[in-house]
Design an enzyme around this catalytic site. Structure first.
Site, PDB file in Angstrom:
ATOM      1  N   HIS A 179      -7.189 -52.216  32.653  1.00  0.00           N
ATOM      2  CA  HIS A 179      -5.782 -52.510  32.922  1.00  0.00           C
ATOM      3  C   HIS A 179      -5.019 -52.195  31.639  1.00  0.00           C
ATOM      4  O   HIS A 179      -5.099 -52.943  30.670  1.00  0.00           O
ATOM      5  CB  HIS A 179      -5.612 -53.983  33.320  1.00  0.00           C
ATOM      6  CG  HIS A 179      -4.182 -54.378  33.546  1.00  0.00           C
ATOM      7  ND1 HIS A 179      -3.756 -55.682  33.523  1.00  0.00           N
ATOM      8  CD2 HIS A 179      -3.073 -53.630  33.820  1.00  0.00           C
ATOM      9  CE1 HIS A 179      -2.458 -55.736  33.761  1.00  0.00           C
ATOM     10  NE2 HIS A 179      -2.020 -54.489  33.944  1.00  0.00           N
ATOM     11  N   GLU A 239      -5.655 -59.096  36.129  1.00  0.00           N
ATOM     12  CA  GLU A 239      -4.674 -60.146  35.851  1.00  0.00           C
ATOM     13  C   GLU A 239      -5.158 -61.505  36.357  1.00  0.00           C
ATOM     14  O   GLU A 239      -4.393 -62.294  36.918  1.00  0.00           O
ATOM     15  CB  GLU A 239      -3.298 -59.797  36.427  1.00  0.00           C
ATOM     16  CG  GLU A 239      -2.587 -58.717  35.634  1.00  0.00           C
ATOM     17  CD  GLU A 239      -1.076 -58.709  35.821  1.00  0.00           C
ATOM     18  OE1 GLU A 239      -0.505 -59.744  36.228  1.00  0.00           O
ATOM     19  OE2 GLU A 239      -0.470 -57.652  35.565  1.00  0.00           O
ATOM     20  N   TYR A 263      -1.281 -65.320  26.225  1.00  0.00           N
ATOM     21  CA  TYR A 263      -1.419 -64.486  27.432  1.00  0.00           C
ATOM     22  C   TYR A 263      -2.734 -63.724  27.352  1.00  0.00           C
ATOM     23  O   TYR A 263      -2.876 -62.781  26.576  1.00  0.00           O
ATOM     24  CB  TYR A 263      -0.266 -63.502  27.581  1.00  0.00           C
ATOM     25  CG  TYR A 263      -0.324 -62.723  28.888  1.00  0.00           C
ATOM     26  CD1 TYR A 263       0.381 -63.161  30.004  1.00  0.00           C
ATOM     27  CD2 TYR A 263      -1.112 -61.577  29.011  1.00  0.00           C
ATOM     28  CE1 TYR A 263       0.308 -62.476  31.209  1.00  0.00           C
ATOM     29  CE2 TYR A 263      -1.195 -60.887  30.211  1.00  0.00           C
ATOM     30  CZ  TYR A 263      -0.475 -61.336  31.306  1.00  0.00           C
ATOM     31  OH  TYR A 263      -0.559 -60.664  32.486  1.00  0.00           O
TER      32      TYR A 263
END
Length: 308
Positions: free
Chosen positions: A157, A61, A100
């Site tokens: 992830h 992230e 994103y």
């Protein structure tokens, strides 16, 4: 018998049974790490403390679109730990949405580790099934001080909405990497979201990653890798392939690092850092095999002398 073991204590130290420095591999979901968090001194201090414990750290992230936050963290890490020099290798910016996107970043101690190869899995390219929201990033490391010497880390992830599909596809990525680099020494790690509402036991039992007996899931199933007291889920995982790699792991060393307790933070303060705990595992030092062999030989000689 008590006298016998008291006599043995100096031998334990002399032959390195206690003393070898293990090699620590970590994985940490930083939770939306970018310019905003980089401006928070208290958060950056905790990040530096956590990363300074590890020889290799996988960060997830990382949302550093202007490429300023990560260099700042690396600079702070190098200033806070003068015993090692830290470098980083990063993936492409990944994600299906233009608004994103994340990067995987491996931070490593240059004095103990060398990067010998890296590979961005091309999941979204023609000819491949687009299974991943964030395609795996693969790095090969050479670590001469470890018992295994060289190994491959596959970072992943998973998307919470697509855990089963992505974990099943991750098995194919592992097989591809093994063939490509002709190695069996592979570790998969990251925030797999492999627990609670994101992955049922029925779905998990169907996945090849769980069914393949050559894969070892190092963290116990009931491990809590979340910071919030209201949750208890084993989202973050470490999986090693093969007996050679498994035997190079220090037994029972895989665990979360509870930085909230270690650094005496409130839950509110800890959540400013991340809603995940970092997870870690230790690899045996290269000297430990030799040390143990020497110790056992010495123990045998000592026992024979006592008998005579």
């Amino acid at each position: 018998m008590r006298h016998f073991f008291l006599i043995l204590i100096p031998y334990l130290g002399a032959f390195g049974v206690q003393g070898a420095s293990e090699f620590r591999i970590c994985s940490f979901n930083l939770q939306h790490f970018g310019e905003s968090k980089a401006k928070k001194r208290d958060v950056m201090d905790v990040y530096a403390k956590i990363l300074s414990r590890c020889d290799v750290s996988l960060l997830q992230e990382v949302r550093d679109s202007k490429q300023k936050a990560m260099p700042q963290l690396l600079d702070q890490l190098n200033k806070s730990d003068l015993n090692h020099e830290y470098k980083a290798v990063a993936s492409e910016r990944l994600g299906r949405s233009e608004t994103y996107q994340e990067q995987y970043v491996f931070v490593y101690r240059r004095d103990r580790v060398t990067v010998t190869g890296q590979y961005q899995y091309p999941d979204n390219k023609p000819g491949n099934v687009d299974a991943f929201s964030r395609e795996p990033f693969v790095v090969r490391f050479k670590a001469p001080e470890t018992a295994i010497k060289e190994f491959v880390l596959i970072a992943q992830h998973t998307s919470p909405a697509n855990v089963s599909t992505e974990l099943d596809a991750l098995y194919d990525v592992m097989q591809h990497v093994k063939r490509m680099w002709k190695t069996e020494n592979v570790m998969l790690l990251g925030d797999f979201n492999a627990d609670c509402s994101y992955l049922s036991k029925r779905s998990r039992d169907k996945l090849r990653l769980f069914r393949d007996n050559s894969l070892f899931w190092l963290l116990p199933e009931k491990t809590d890798t979340t910071v919030r007291a209201s949750t208890s889920c084993a989202y973050d995982r470490i999986v090693v392939h093969g007996d050679v790699f498994s035997n190079a792991v220090v037994p029972f060393s895989a665990k979360p690092f509870d930085f909230q307790t270690a650094y005496q933070l409130t839950e509110e303060q800890a959540l400013k850092v991340s809603d995940h705990y970092p997870i870690e595992v230790l690899l045996k030092n290269n000297a430990s095999k030799v040390s143990l062999s020497l110790f056992l030989v010495s123990l045998l000689i000592f026992a024979l002398r006592c008998i005579n």
